[in-house]
Design a protein around this motif. Sequence first.
Motif, short mmCIF file in Angstrom:
data_model
loop_
_atom_site.label_atom_id
_atom_site.label_comp_id
_atom_site.label_asym_id
_atom_site.label_seq_id
_atom_site.Cartn_x
_atom_site.Cartn_y
_atom_site.Cartn_z
N SER A 1 -2.88 49.39 66.00
CA SER A 1 -2.63 48.40 64.96
C SER A 1 -2.51 46.98 65.48
O SER A 1 -3.18 46.08 65.01
N THR A 2 -1.68 46.76 66.49
CA THR A 2 -1.37 45.39 66.89
C THR A 2 -1.22 45.26 68.40
O THR A 2 -0.71 46.16 69.07
N LEU A 3 -1.66 44.12 68.91
CA LEU A 3 -1.43 43.75 70.30
C LEU A 3 -0.62 42.46 70.31
O LEU A 3 -0.93 41.53 69.56
N VAL A 4 0.42 42.41 71.13
CA VAL A 4 1.24 41.21 71.29
C VAL A 4 1.17 40.82 72.76
O VAL A 4 1.29 41.66 73.64
N ILE A 5 0.96 39.52 73.00
CA ILE A 5 0.87 39.02 74.37
C ILE A 5 1.60 37.69 74.44
O ILE A 5 1.64 36.94 73.46
N GLY A 6 2.20 37.40 75.59
CA GLY A 6 2.89 36.13 75.71
C GLY A 6 3.52 35.94 77.07
O GLY A 6 3.29 36.71 78.01
N TRP A 7 4.34 34.89 77.17
CA TRP A 7 5.02 34.50 78.41
C TRP A 7 6.52 34.63 78.21
O TRP A 7 7.07 34.14 77.22
N ASP A 8 7.19 35.25 79.16
CA ASP A 8 8.64 35.40 79.13
C ASP A 8 9.21 34.63 80.33
O ASP A 8 9.19 35.11 81.46
N ARG A 9 9.69 33.40 80.10
CA ARG A 9 10.17 32.55 81.18
C ARG A 9 11.34 33.14 81.94
O ARG A 9 11.34 33.15 83.17
N PHE B 1 4.29 37.43 82.31
CA PHE B 1 3.60 37.59 81.04
C PHE B 1 3.88 39.01 80.57
O PHE B 1 4.29 39.87 81.35
N PHE B 2 3.68 39.27 79.29
CA PHE B 2 3.90 40.62 78.78
C PHE B 2 2.80 40.99 77.80
O PHE B 2 2.16 40.12 77.20
N VAL B 3 2.59 42.28 77.66
CA VAL B 3 1.62 42.83 76.71
C VAL B 3 2.27 44.03 76.04
O VAL B 3 2.80 44.91 76.71
N GLN B 4 2.26 44.03 74.72
CA GLN B 4 2.73 45.17 73.94
C GLN B 4 1.60 45.62 73.03
O GLN B 4 0.92 44.79 72.43
N VAL B 5 1.42 46.92 72.93
CA VAL B 5 0.40 47.49 72.06
C VAL B 5 1.05 48.52 71.17
O VAL B 5 1.82 49.36 71.65
N PHE B 6 0.74 48.44 69.89
CA PHE B 6 1.33 49.35 68.91
C PHE B 6 0.25 50.10 68.16
O PHE B 6 -0.79 49.53 67.81
N GLY B 7 0.53 51.37 67.92
CA GLY B 7 -0.31 52.17 67.05
C GLY B 7 0.28 52.15 65.65
O GLY B 7 1.36 51.61 65.44
N PRO B 8 -0.41 52.73 64.70
CA PRO B 8 0.10 52.74 63.33
C PRO B 8 1.41 53.54 63.22
O PRO B 8 1.68 54.41 64.04
N ALA B 9 2.18 53.20 62.23
CA ALA B 9 3.42 53.93 61.96
C ALA B 9 3.07 55.37 61.59
O ALA B 9 2.10 55.62 60.88
N PRO B 10 3.85 56.34 62.06
CA PRO B 10 3.54 57.75 61.76
C PRO B 10 3.67 58.08 60.28
O PRO B 10 2.97 58.94 59.78
N VAL B 11 4.59 57.42 59.60
CA VAL B 11 4.76 57.60 58.16
C VAL B 11 5.05 56.24 57.54
O VAL B 11 5.54 55.33 58.21
N ALA B 12 4.75 56.10 56.29
CA ALA B 12 4.98 54.84 55.60
C ALA B 12 6.44 54.41 55.74
O ALA B 12 7.36 55.21 55.59
N GLY B 13 6.63 53.15 56.06
CA GLY B 13 7.98 52.61 56.19
C GLY B 13 8.60 52.76 57.57
O GLY B 13 9.63 52.17 57.85
#
Length: 110
Positions: free
Chosen positions: A13-21, A26-38
């Motif tokens: 579903s989503t990729l998040v990337i950025g800088w953590d001072r 730097f960091f990378v987070q990857v998310f799959g879809p939620a297993p159930v609604a909500g």
Amino acid sequence: MSRYEFPAKEGLSTLVIGWDRPLNTFFVQVFGPAPVAGADPVEVEWQGTSPCKLPTAAHALRVARIYADLPDNLGQVLETDRLSTLGIADGLAQIALRIFITRHDRPPET
């Protein structure tokens, strides 16, 4: 800290990337879809959770490009984020947290 969110490739579903001072990484987070609604999305990958783990934007992009198509200028944007934080000193809470993370980010001794 900077944080950019992008749609991930098919099946995710989503990729998040950025800088953590405070962690100097730097960091990378990857998310799959939620297993159930909500429900919260499922974490698939999270790198850059310890000091200096992904020291350059190139390191972070190498991980991130597996999961998402990213803008060509993202490396430059991320490095600019990092450079803009040079000279910023940590507060007491950040120092304490870095010490805590460093002590607890090691594998157990055998």
